[in-house]
Design a protein around this motif. Sequence first.
Motif, short mmCIF file in Angstrom:
data_model
loop_
_atom_site.label_atom_id
_atom_site.label_comp_id
_atom_site.label_asym_id
_atom_site.label_seq_id
_atom_site.Cartn_x
_atom_site.Cartn_y
_atom_site.Cartn_z
N SER A 455 11.97 107.33 101.27
CA SER A 455 12.66 106.61 100.21
C SER A 455 12.08 107.02 98.85
CB SER A 455 12.51 105.10 100.40
OG SER A 455 13.07 104.71 101.61
N VAL A 456 12.93 107.06 97.84
CA VAL A 456 12.51 107.42 96.48
C VAL A 456 12.17 106.14 95.72
CG1 VAL A 456 13.17 108.56 94.34
CG2 VAL A 456 13.95 109.46 96.54
N THR A 457 10.95 106.06 95.19
CA THR A 457 10.51 104.88 94.45
C THR A 457 10.20 105.29 93.01
OG1 THR A 457 9.57 103.94 96.46
CG2 THR A 457 8.84 103.01 94.36
N GLU A 458 10.78 104.57 92.05
CA GLU A 458 10.60 104.89 90.64
C GLU A 458 10.29 103.60 89.89
OE1 GLU A 458 13.19 106.43 86.77
OE2 GLU A 458 14.07 106.45 88.77
N THR A 459 9.40 103.68 88.91
CA THR A 459 9.07 102.54 88.05
C THR A 459 9.35 102.93 86.60
OG1 THR A 459 7.38 101.76 89.58
CG2 THR A 459 7.29 100.94 87.33
N ALA A 460 10.10 102.08 85.91
CA ALA A 460 10.42 102.33 84.50
C ALA A 460 10.06 101.10 83.68
CB ALA A 460 11.90 102.67 84.34
N GLU A 461 9.70 101.31 82.41
CA GLU A 461 9.38 100.22 81.51
C GLU A 461 10.29 100.28 80.29
OE1 GLU A 461 5.29 100.01 80.50
OE2 GLU A 461 4.59 99.79 82.59
N THR A 490 18.38 98.99 94.12
CA THR A 490 18.34 99.81 95.34
C THR A 490 19.64 100.57 95.49
OG1 THR A 490 16.87 98.23 96.43
CG2 THR A 490 18.03 99.80 97.84
N LYS A 491 19.54 101.88 95.63
CA LYS A 491 20.71 102.73 95.87
C LYS A 491 20.40 103.69 97.00
CE LYS A 491 22.50 102.46 91.12
NZ LYS A 491 23.00 103.23 89.98
N THR A 492 21.40 104.45 97.41
CA THR A 492 21.23 105.42 98.49
C THR A 492 21.07 106.80 97.88
OG1 THR A 492 22.56 104.11 100.01
CG2 THR A 492 22.23 106.42 100.58
N ALA A 493 19.91 107.46 98.21
CA ALA A 493 19.64 108.80 97.69
C ALA A 493 20.41 109.84 98.48
CB ALA A 493 18.14 109.09 97.75
N ALA A 494 20.33 111.11 98.04
CA ALA A 494 21.06 112.20 98.72
C ALA A 494 20.61 112.36 100.16
CB ALA A 494 20.86 113.51 97.94
N SER A 499 16.84 104.53 97.47
CA SER A 499 16.17 104.88 96.22
C SER A 499 15.95 103.58 95.47
CB SER A 499 17.06 105.85 95.41
OG SER A 499 16.51 106.04 94.14
N VAL A 500 14.67 103.19 95.31
CA VAL A 500 14.33 101.90 94.72
C VAL A 500 13.73 102.13 93.33
CG1 VAL A 500 13.00 99.79 94.96
CG2 VAL A 500 13.91 100.94 96.99
N VAL A 501 14.39 101.58 92.31
CA VAL A 501 13.91 101.69 90.93
C VAL A 501 13.52 100.29 90.46
CG1 VAL A 501 14.48 102.38 88.58
CG2 VAL A 501 15.43 103.65 90.51
N THR A 502 12.28 100.15 89.98
CA THR A 502 11.80 98.87 89.44
C THR A 502 11.68 98.99 87.93
OG1 THR A 502 10.56 98.42 91.47
CG2 THR A 502 9.95 97.17 89.49
N LEU A 503 12.42 98.14 87.24
CA LEU A 503 12.40 98.12 85.78
C LEU A 503 11.53 96.96 85.31
CD1 LEU A 503 13.37 98.93 82.94
CD2 LEU A 503 15.34 97.42 83.30
N HIS A 504 10.44 97.27 84.59
CA HIS A 504 9.61 96.24 83.97
C HIS A 504 10.20 96.00 82.57
CE1 HIS A 504 6.78 96.69 87.23
NE2 HIS A 504 6.67 97.99 86.98
N LEU A 505 10.99 94.95 82.43
CA LEU A 505 11.72 94.68 81.20
C LEU A 505 11.00 93.60 80.39
CD1 LEU A 505 14.22 95.11 79.43
CD2 LEU A 505 15.37 93.33 80.77
N THR A 506 10.73 93.94 79.13
CA THR A 506 10.13 92.96 78.21
C THR A 506 11.14 92.70 77.10
OG1 THR A 506 7.91 93.79 78.68
CG2 THR A 506 8.20 92.48 76.66
#
Length: 657
Positions: A455-461, A490-494, A499-506
């Motif tokens: 699985s693809v894991t991404e963290t964004a701020e 959560t989305k489906t990768a190729a 594919s799990v993207v975590t957004l740290h939103l302030t």
Amino acid sequence: SSELPYIWRDTIFGVGSESGDYVFMKTAANGCDSVVTLHLIINSGTFNSEIVAECGSYEWHGATYTESGTYVHEYTNDDGCQSADTLHLTINNSVTETAEQTICSNELPYTWRDTIFGAGSESGDYMFTKTAANGCDSVVTLQLTINNSVTETAELTICSSELPYIWRDTIFGVGSESGDYVFNRTSANGCDSVVTLHLTINSGTFNSETVAECGSYEWQGKTYTESGTYVHEYTNDDGCQSADTLHLTINNSVTETAEQTICSSELPYIWRDTIFGAGSESGDYVFTKTAANGCDSVVTLHLTINTPQHQSQTHTAIDSYAWNGTTYTVSGTYTYSHTDENGCEQVDTLHLTVHHSTANEVYATACDNYTWNAENYTVSGNYVQTFLTAHGADSVVTLHLTINSGTFNSETVAECGSYEWQGETYTVSGTYVHEYTNDEGCQSADTLHLTINNSVTETAEQTICSSELPYTWRDTVFEVGSESGDYVFTKTAASGCDSVVTLHLTINNSFTNDTVVLCQDSCFIWNGLSYCESGDYVQEFTALNGCDSLVTLHLTIVVGINDLNNNKPHVVVYPNPATDILKVDFDCGGCAVENAVMQIVDMYGKVVWGEGIKKGEAAISSPYNTNFIDVSHLANGVYLLRITTGDGSVAKAFVKQ
């Protein structure tokens, strides 16, 4: 280009956007310009189209097409864009024609279409290939028959079950008989033909028998153990379909085993309708009678005759043994009775082993091969070996051998993260082998070719101001009222995995502050500006978090008590500092106390307490109204006590501790 419209940060590139450099200017949190240059490349898919006409079939993109139609081949081009090629295909078929022509030999030479068959031509298939109007081959096959005036003899053998039977254009009906049949005909082209048919009509064989047997019955090479009607179909010597029918009744034999122990002194002894007289011996006695169903009724009596004393001897013999006047040919235990000194029947016992030529069977099951008496066998079957026993007798042993094989399975699997196989969890791609013993007891192995996709894991701020709401991040819109936090998408990768993207939103708030200041007979300096009149004043700042901060000053300029009715006021606030009860003595010099209002205001201008002045009882010789205010609920700090009448206001500061 198929991804348009496309959102990059907070900019939307619509359908029809082109590749190029795009410059965006904004104000950063430090108040300086932020210049972002986006080098945007918009690639397009490839869409080719071709029109093809072929004969029979056409190869295109690795596939063979045999039918006309429109076919689309989808793929990803070198730019990584979805593309599609279209084939408009017309499949023309070769024209195949078969023609038949029958003539007499006296018609030669003979012209068929544009071909001449000369004298001496023979019957046969003639093939002509030309090009048809659609450009494909046109193949015409002429099946040419050249008949002569002939005398023909034919022989035919059939079975009566085939009647009615058609031979050429003659029907032989049911009841037809064997014989010679002559047919004289003149063909349409004038060729005489005389045919003599020697016809033989054979009949099938149909036998029926009714049998009653005990236990089992052998018929037509099979053993039957149950009653029923059985049919054996076969072809008789004449080649005709035949069937024999067996009406079978299987009766079962009655078998009974009984045991009886007596003393030799009890002889003679009657058991059922059998008398065991003096001299009878211990042993197994078999009685055979005929039951009502005609089968044997076999009763075996295991008889033991005991005596107080007995002699026992053991002998081994080949084929036979004589003991006490009796010749024995079967191994067993035999007894000889006589009377001892106590008057009891003494029984001597013979334990006899008679060795005979034997035929034994051995059953064995093995994997792949089996070694038996120095011979190695790899195929299931029945094997016979002959030995000479230690006693000189022949021993024929038949080995019924079953050879089993191991099981070897293989599977290819692609999974996300991990895969359960044969009780194990695998998290790494590879080839795994599971060895085991199969149901037939043979060594076996299964092979797993495993691909583990992760699985693809991404963290964004991302930090924004509340004034920017609603706000679009990638394809998600955060509406007004959204809060800071971690958002998981959560989305489906190729690869087919999540594919799990975590957004740290302030989300920083744009501040709006209210400041209330009360001044008495003076102007108020605020952020370098002087304010001399009551009113609301607004100043805008940028907060430390980079967001707008809007501050409102609610300013009240309080008039002194000397301005109220030109009378000298007197206000006393005590104790100061106050803890629980604040006492207020007030004389407005003749104003209506009942209409006056007292309020407590904190240093931010917020009214935290307020009510009309109560006309209390003053102390002796005191000219004042005394009021008691509960301030125990107030937080520690500096407060203003404000008294307002129709003529103006007066304020006194006090400390709550």
